[in-house]
Write an enzyme that holds these catalytic residues in place. Structure first.
Site, PDB file in Angstrom:
ATOM      1  N   ARG A 191       0.811  -1.168   0.129  1.00 52.55           N
ATOM      2  CA  ARG A 191       0.131   0.080  -0.082  1.00 52.55           C
ATOM      3  C   ARG A 191       0.843   1.345  -0.011  1.00 52.55           C
ATOM      4  O   ARG A 191       0.611   2.211  -0.859  1.00 52.55           O
ATOM      5  CB  ARG A 191      -1.010  -0.059   1.016  1.00 52.55           C
ATOM      6  CG  ARG A 191      -2.238  -0.782   0.889  1.00 52.55           C
ATOM      7  CD  ARG A 191      -2.744  -0.950  -0.303  1.00 52.55           C
ATOM      8  NE  ARG A 191      -3.749  -1.976  -0.598  1.00 52.55           N
ATOM      9  CZ  ARG A 191      -3.534  -2.897  -1.373  1.00 52.55           C
ATOM     10  NH1 ARG A 191      -2.506  -3.209  -2.087  1.00 52.55           N
ATOM     11  NH2 ARG A 191      -4.800  -3.780  -1.791  1.00 52.55           N
ATOM     12  N   ASP A 199      -6.789  -0.605   4.394  1.00 49.51           N
ATOM     13  CA  ASP A 199      -6.092   0.057   3.190  1.00 49.51           C
ATOM     14  C   ASP A 199      -6.502   1.662   3.166  1.00 49.51           C
ATOM     15  O   ASP A 199      -5.645   2.435   2.788  1.00 49.51           O
ATOM     16  CB  ASP A 199      -6.652  -0.591   1.967  1.00 49.51           C
ATOM     17  CG  ASP A 199      -6.043  -1.854   1.696  1.00 49.51           C
ATOM     18  OD1 ASP A 199      -4.875  -2.114   2.457  1.00 49.51           O
ATOM     19  OD2 ASP A 199      -6.444  -2.693   0.757  1.00 49.51           O
ATOM     20  N   SER A 230     -13.278 -11.598  -2.419  1.00 53.34           N
ATOM     21  CA  SER A 230     -12.293 -10.353  -2.872  1.00 53.34           C
ATOM     22  C   SER A 230     -11.061 -10.681  -2.602  1.00 53.34           C
ATOM     23  O   SER A 230     -10.693 -11.332  -1.727  1.00 53.34           O
ATOM     24  CB  SER A 230     -12.881  -9.360  -1.734  1.00 53.34           C
ATOM     25  OG  SER A 230     -12.049  -8.148  -2.024  1.00 53.34           O
TER      26      SER A 230
END
Ligand code: ARG
Length: 411
Positions: free
Chosen positions: A92, A121, A170
């Site tokens: 990230r 995130d 996901s």
């Protein structure tokens, strides 16, 4: 004219963000940015197609090298969070930096992501962006969007979201790990089907031996041949994945306090972390081995929070530099049956004397076997005394003799 740079994957969340940024937030232009941290090629094709269909200008930035280097930094810190090697977490800040660069080059007014208000995130992105002077926008979180609402909105607006784009789970994939969450996995009592795995196969009967050579705690060669970080990670993912190495099924405590069920695949990470720890066992003293997990734990915790640039991490790196300068050598690991374990170690820095440890030698550096007698006499002295004292003190009948060496009437 106002513009916003959007962290774009072409998935449902970031796709619905595009019209919302224009209509709800009134930006004239959306600049889509996709950052390559080792996702499968199909993801870039999807992002490009979706961007084209939306009439967006898309920037694809290659950050694989920077990301691989950060992954190898994490190996020096044996970094895992609750057992997870941090693939998503490490990616990230790298992605956020790359997007910020584009936003600045393109003179954007704002920068946006499609994260929900429940995950990690959003925090990892925004800590990099806030302070840049750009506005930070999070439509999914700010407008309280649900997946259901997004699917309906996409259908109404005829947005290019293919059914195939949004499966049951996901999935977040990069060089270091593949994470699968949601769908039937949300039930902690549900046993995952083999279908959730892509990088690791169910282990067969075979085995492989692999040599990993480290310099200053960094892996630098595979089976004796020097190798760059990206290729090393790719090769080990394939090699160890074939033996089913690197699967984690866990309950993870997110930063906001939510406990979630996560499945991960991370063959290369597991191999490198195992080999690195195997070498540290050899070259560290007992005191160093006992101390370092505290450094490692703090490093991993900061990395999980997306704070790899924190002053604390810089200070921890100082300790890592100092102690890793002797983490040099080669570890052979065996890949077999879903497991990896070190089976041989070689290092000039091994704190190890075969003659001292051997059963076949009498004296070591002038120390005789019989010199241990005095140590053996003292060993456990305090514990023996404490037990005797307690026994005497608690004896009501007075038939337990007081120990000779008690504190009262001491000399
Ligand atoms: N829970 C992990 C983390 O916060 C990874 C989440 C990955 N996302 C996903 N959609 N699978 O680092």
């Amino acid at each position: 004219m106002t513009s916003v740079a959007l962290a774009f994957s072409g998935g449902l969340d970031t796709t619905v963000c595009v019209p919302l940024l224009k209509e709800e937030y009134e930006y004239d232009e959306v600049v889509a940015v996709t950052v390559d941290v080792g996702q499968p090629d199909a993801e870039f094709a999807e992002a490009t197609e979706t961007a084209d269909a939306l009439g967006l200008d898309i920037h694809i930035i290659d950050a694989t090298e920077a990301f691989a280097e950060l992954c190898l930094d994490s190996v020096r810190a044996n970094a895992t969070y609750q057992g997870y090697p941090l693939g998503t977490a490490l990616a990230r800040p790298v992605i956020a930096e790359a997007i910020l660069e584009v936003a600045e080059e393109e003179d954007c007014d704002a920068i946006a992501h499609g994260c929900t208000g429940k995950g990690n995130d959003q925090l990892r992105f925004e800590t990099v962006w806030r302070g840049s002077g750009l506005d930070v926008v999070a439509p999914v979180r700010e407008l309280g969007l649900t997946r259901e609402w997004e699917v309906e909105y996409a259908a109404e607006r005829d947005l290019p979201v293919e059914a195939g784009n949004e499966g049951e789970w996901s999935i977040d994939t990069n060089l270091w790990s593949r994470s699968v969450e949601g769908g039937d996995l949300e039930d902690p009592s549900h046993v995952p089907s083999e279908e959730i795995y892509d990088w690791t196969s169910a282990p067969d009967g075979g085995e492989d031996l692999v040599d990993i050579t480290f310099e200053d705690g960094y892996p630098v060669a595979l089976n004796g041949a020097p190798i760059d970080p990206v290729t090393l990670i790719e090769e080990l993912n394939a090699l160890a994945g074939a033996h089913g190495v690197g699967r984690t099924d866990m309950l993870e405590d997110r930063m906001l306090g939510l406990k979630v069920r996560e499945n991960y695949e991370h063959p290369a990470a597991t191999v490198l972390l195992t080999a690195h720890e195997g070498l540290e066992q050899f070259v560290f003293t007992k005191a160093e081995r006992e101390f370092k997990p505290q450094i490692d734990q703090q490093w991993a915790e900061a990395a999980y929070k997306g704070l790899v640039d924190a002053p604390l991490v810089t200070a921890l790196e100082g300790y890592l530099d100092a102690c890793q300068s002797k983490v040099n050598g080669t570890v052979t690991v065996k890949l077999q049956g879903g497991q990896v374990r070190p089976v041989a170690r070689e290092s000039e820095y091994g704190v190890y004397s075969e003659s001292a440890a051997s059963f076949n030698t009498e004296t070591v550096g002038g120390i005789e076997q019989s010199d241990a007698t005095g140590v053996a006499k003292y060993h456990g002295f305090q514990e023996r005394l404490a037990n005797q004292v307690t026994e005497a003190a608690e004896d009501v009948d007075g038939d337990v003799e007081k120990p000779e060496l008690s504190t009262d009437g001491g000399q």
